[in-house]
Enzyme design. Structure first.
Site, PDB file in Angstrom:
ATOM      1  N   HIS A   1       0.841  -1.188   0.000  1.00 33.77           N
ATOM      2  CA  HIS A   1       0.000   0.000   0.000  1.00 33.77           C
ATOM      3  C   HIS A   1       0.876   1.237   0.000  1.00 33.77           C
ATOM      4  O   HIS A   1       1.971   1.218   0.556  1.00 33.77           O
ATOM      5  CB  HIS A   1      -0.884   0.037   1.249  1.00 33.77           C
ATOM      6  CG  HIS A   1      -1.980  -0.968   1.217  1.00 33.77           C
ATOM      7  ND1 HIS A   1      -2.818  -1.183   2.269  1.00 33.77           N
ATOM      8  CD2 HIS A   1      -2.365  -1.821   0.271  1.00 33.77           C
ATOM      9  CE1 HIS A   1      -3.670  -2.119   1.955  1.00 33.77           C
ATOM     10  NE2 HIS A   1      -3.414  -2.529   0.739  1.00 33.77           N
ATOM     11  N   THR A   2       0.371   2.320  -0.597  1.00 39.32           N
ATOM     12  CA  THR A   2       1.096   3.587  -0.521  1.00 39.32           C
ATOM     13  C   THR A   2       0.973   4.118   0.901  1.00 39.32           C
ATOM     14  O   THR A   2      -0.118   4.417   1.371  1.00 39.32           O
ATOM     15  CB  THR A   2       0.515   4.613  -1.511  1.00 39.32           C
ATOM     16  OG1 THR A   2       0.510   4.042  -2.806  1.00 39.32           O
ATOM     17  CG2 THR A   2       1.359   5.864  -1.533  1.00 39.32           C
ATOM     18  N   GLN A   3       2.096   4.214   1.613  1.00 38.97           N
ATOM     19  CA  GLN A   3       2.064   4.700   2.990  1.00 38.97           C
ATOM     20  C   GLN A   3       2.466   6.166   3.064  1.00 38.97           C
ATOM     21  O   GLN A   3       2.141   6.864   4.009  1.00 38.97           O
ATOM     22  CB  GLN A   3       3.023   3.888   3.868  1.00 38.97           C
ATOM     23  CG  GLN A   3       2.873   2.392   3.721  1.00 38.97           C
ATOM     24  CD  GLN A   3       1.716   1.852   4.518  1.00 38.97           C
ATOM     25  OE1 GLN A   3       1.175   2.535   5.376  1.00 38.97           O
ATOM     26  NE2 GLN A   3       1.306   0.631   4.234  1.00 38.97           N
ATOM     27  N   GLN A   4       3.249   6.584   2.105  1.00 41.21           N
ATOM     28  CA  GLN A   4       3.694   7.977   2.067  1.00 41.21           C
ATOM     29  C   GLN A   4       4.040   8.325   0.627  1.00 41.21           C
ATOM     30  O   GLN A   4       4.397   7.442  -0.153  1.00 41.21           O
ATOM     31  CB  GLN A   4       4.927   8.146   2.944  1.00 41.21           C
ATOM     32  CG  GLN A   4       6.066   7.221   2.531  1.00 41.21           C
ATOM     33  CD  GLN A   4       7.317   7.456   3.357  1.00 41.21           C
ATOM     34  OE1 GLN A   4       7.558   8.565   3.811  1.00 41.21           O
ATOM     35  NE2 GLN A   4       8.088   6.419   3.552  1.00 41.21           N
TER      36      GLN A   4
ATOM     37  N   ASN B   1      -5.445   2.345   1.261  1.00 41.59           N
ATOM     38  CA  ASN B   1      -4.450   2.405   0.184  1.00 41.59           C
ATOM     39  C   ASN B   1      -4.744   3.616  -0.697  1.00 41.59           C
ATOM     40  O   ASN B   1      -5.153   3.490  -1.845  1.00 41.59           O
ATOM     41  CB  ASN B   1      -4.515   1.108  -0.634  1.00 41.59           C
ATOM     42  CG  ASN B   1      -3.418   1.045  -1.691  1.00 41.59           C
ATOM     43  OD1 ASN B   1      -2.408   1.748  -1.587  1.00 41.59           O
ATOM     44  ND2 ASN B   1      -3.625   0.216  -2.687  1.00 41.59           N
TER      45      ASN B   1
END
Lengths: 280, 300
Positions: free
Chosen positions: A45-48, A152
């Protein structure tokens, strides 16, 4: 996994085999993908955000809408890519101005271009008008909210500018990674929401009034306000660049300008303590 | 058991280049009761002849609303129609939810046509036994489409499907040039005249067996707008039972007939044998039970 079939008993099954040998239910796979985690690692997942674009500004004027964004994609605080276009046309009468993660922006471009290509192909047989700016905005807000609900997010803040051919009026709206949506005659994302939005509103309301019933800014006036705002942002936003583009969307279609720069004045900085060569 | 050796599965061509299962499916449509559709530049209208399975049963509905702007008339297997119309409703809702846009009519029809086509090409499946007339209105105006189990979807000015629909087609072909500029009332009268032509000798259109669906701006002179919010907005609406009475009366007046219609009809319920012999049977395969006007099991 070991094969249970009499002819091949004891041999390993192919790594990509998804056949459920034991007829168990539910199937021993996740809903998300066709292949199991064991083979492909955990779901990412895109965390930052990593490579980011900063503010996008939007302004309705007499006869259309203007959207401005600079050409910088930063890698943290490093001004990494200095020739990135963050304005993306979708069909004849819609334009996206995108801030936030640039890889998510590229993915978004790919998906939306594919969708519009499909629409164009269908229109060849039924001549039905393509998706309006409002339709594309609706899709984006659903997409962004669905993705944030899956933990996400699509890490962007987007301005959708367009011309509604049916209502014969301009369209400007905002949607971000949380699925937050709103619309107004002047809009800005990120730092611009703090630094530029008040200036845009001031200029807009000076002519149109707070109810927006008065005359709108002319094209020249709107361009001037946006250039002022881009200059202010360049002075005060450390992730910005003095190289930007302005897109205009009218009934005629989308026009994206070449990159341009604002005149800036830095002489005063020499006298600032902590900036130039220190004399004491 | 089989009519020939190439009809036991739907994916094998006969030496003549036919897919017999598909042809039998088209036969199922022909045995359903008639449905008629016609279109002007402002309106699209469907008219259907309803059947009941017996004297104690209600007349089976043949008009299905898909969305505010789309509706269908069916001829053939009702249960197959339900599957397809549910799918169409899903498509229509999906478009409204994701894009905030009413789905273009041509595309929703194409989506079921594509499904029907798969059934003619994959082993172990059967074609749908139902045909649709679809009316709808989108950004490009009102439309009329025919969907058939062979997987085709064509647009028409006017069209008819179902039992004895050839008679209606003859009427429509003779008159369709007047449809484009016809006001709603006239369009409905043309439709009823065409529907009337599909009837057997001793039958007549009544408020029990006739239902009419309309898309387009309402006409307060012929529609009871107090009854239908959909009509007020110009959305898909169905007029049947008491609701269709005024439309029938207006049509009879336009033909110079007594507006209450033939009176002897009620006094003479159809005998069972009479119903058995009936319409649609001229197309039925030899030995297959005939689908009568009033007595059928499945097909509507």
């Amino acid at each position: 996994m070991m094969s249970q079939h009499p002819a091949t008993w004891g041999q390993p099954t192919p790594a990509n085999s998804s056949f459920n040998q034991f007829n168990t239910f539910p199937l021993p796979q996740t809903q998300r993908g066709q292949s199991s985690h064991a083979h492909h690692g955990p779901v990412g997942h895109t965390q930052q955000p990593l490579v980011t674009g900063t503010s996008v500004l939007g302004l309705k004027y007499d006869g259309g809408v203007m959207i401005a964004a600079d050409n910088l994609a930063s890698y943290g605080s490093l001004a990494r890519f200095r020739d990135i276009q963050r304005l993306h046309p979708l069909g004849q009468h819609t334009l996206l101005g995108v801030a936030g993660d640039m890889s998510d922006f590229q993915w978004l471009k790919k998906e939306l271009d594919a969708l519009l290509r499909e629409e164009d192909a269908l229109a060849l047989t039924d001549s039905h008008p393509s998706l309006s700016p409002k339709n594309i905005y609706e899709l984006l807000s659903n997409l962004f909210y669905a993705r944030r609900s899956k933990m996400n997010p699509v890490w962007n803040a987007v301005l959708v500018g367009g011309w509604d051919k049916v209502k014969k009026e301009s369209f400007l709206a905002y949607v971000d990674l949380l699925g937050t949506t709103y619309t107004a005659p002047t809009l800005a994302t990120g730092f611009g929401a703090h630094l530029a939005q008040p200036l845009l509103r001031e200029a807009y309301e000076a002519k149109a009034g707070i109810d927006g019933n008065g005359p709108l800014l002319t094209k020249e006036e709107a361009e001037k306000v946006l250039e002022d705002c881009m200059k202010v942002l360049f002075y005060r936003d450390a992730r910005s660049l003095n190289k930007y583009q302005i897109a205009t969307i009218t009934s005629e279609g989308v026009d994206i300008s070449d990159s341009k720069s604002a005149d800036t004045y830095w002489k005063f900085a020499e006298g600032l303590r902590g900036y130039g060569a220190q004399t004491q | 058991m089989f009519r020939n050796s190439y009809d036991s599965d739907n994916t094998t061509f006969s030496p003549q280049g036919k897919l017999f299962q598909v042809e039998y499916a088209l036969e199922a449509v022909k045995q359903g009761s008639a449905a008629i559709g016609l279109r002007s530049k402002t309106h699209a209208v469907l008219l259907t002849l309803k059947r009941s399975t017996g004297e104690l049963a209600t007349y089976q509905k043949k008009l299905i609303r898909i969305d505010d702007h789309v509706g269908v008339a069916i001829a053939g297997l009702t249960s197959d129609a339900r599957v397809l119309s549910n799918f169409m409703r899903q498509q229509a809702m999906r478009s409204r939810m994701t894009f905030g846009r009413a789905i273009p009519v041509g595309r929703i029809v194409q989506s079921i046509a594509d499904r029907a086509q798969t059934n003619t090409q994959e082993y172990g499946r059967r074609p749908y036994g139902v045909g649709f007339l679809v009316i709808g209105e989108d950004e490009t105006g009102p439309h009329l489409y025919e969907f058939s189990p062979s997987g085709t979807a064509f647009e028409y000015y006017a069209h008819s499907i179902g039992a004895r629909s050839q008679s209606a087609k003859t009427y429509l072909e003779k008159n369709f040039e007047n449809f484009e500029d016809a006001p709603l009332a006239e369009l409905i009268n043309h439709g009823l005249s065409a529907l009337h032509d599909t009837l057997q000798q001793d039958k007549s259109l009544s408020l029990h067996n006739t239902s009419i669906a309309i898309i387009g701006p309402p006409d307060a002179a012929i529609e009871n707008l107090g009854q239908s919010a959909a009509a007020k907005r110009g959305n898909f609406r169905v007029w049947e039972n008491q609701g269709v009475e005024e439309l029938l009366k207006a049509w009879r007046r336009s033909r110079g007939e007594p507006e209450d219609g033939p009176q002897e009809e009620a006094a003479q319920p159809p005998a069972a044998e009479q119903a058995q012999s009936a319409e649609g049977s001229e197309n039925a395969p030899a030995g297959a039970p005939a689908g009568g006007e009033d007595v059928t099991m499945e097909e509507q």
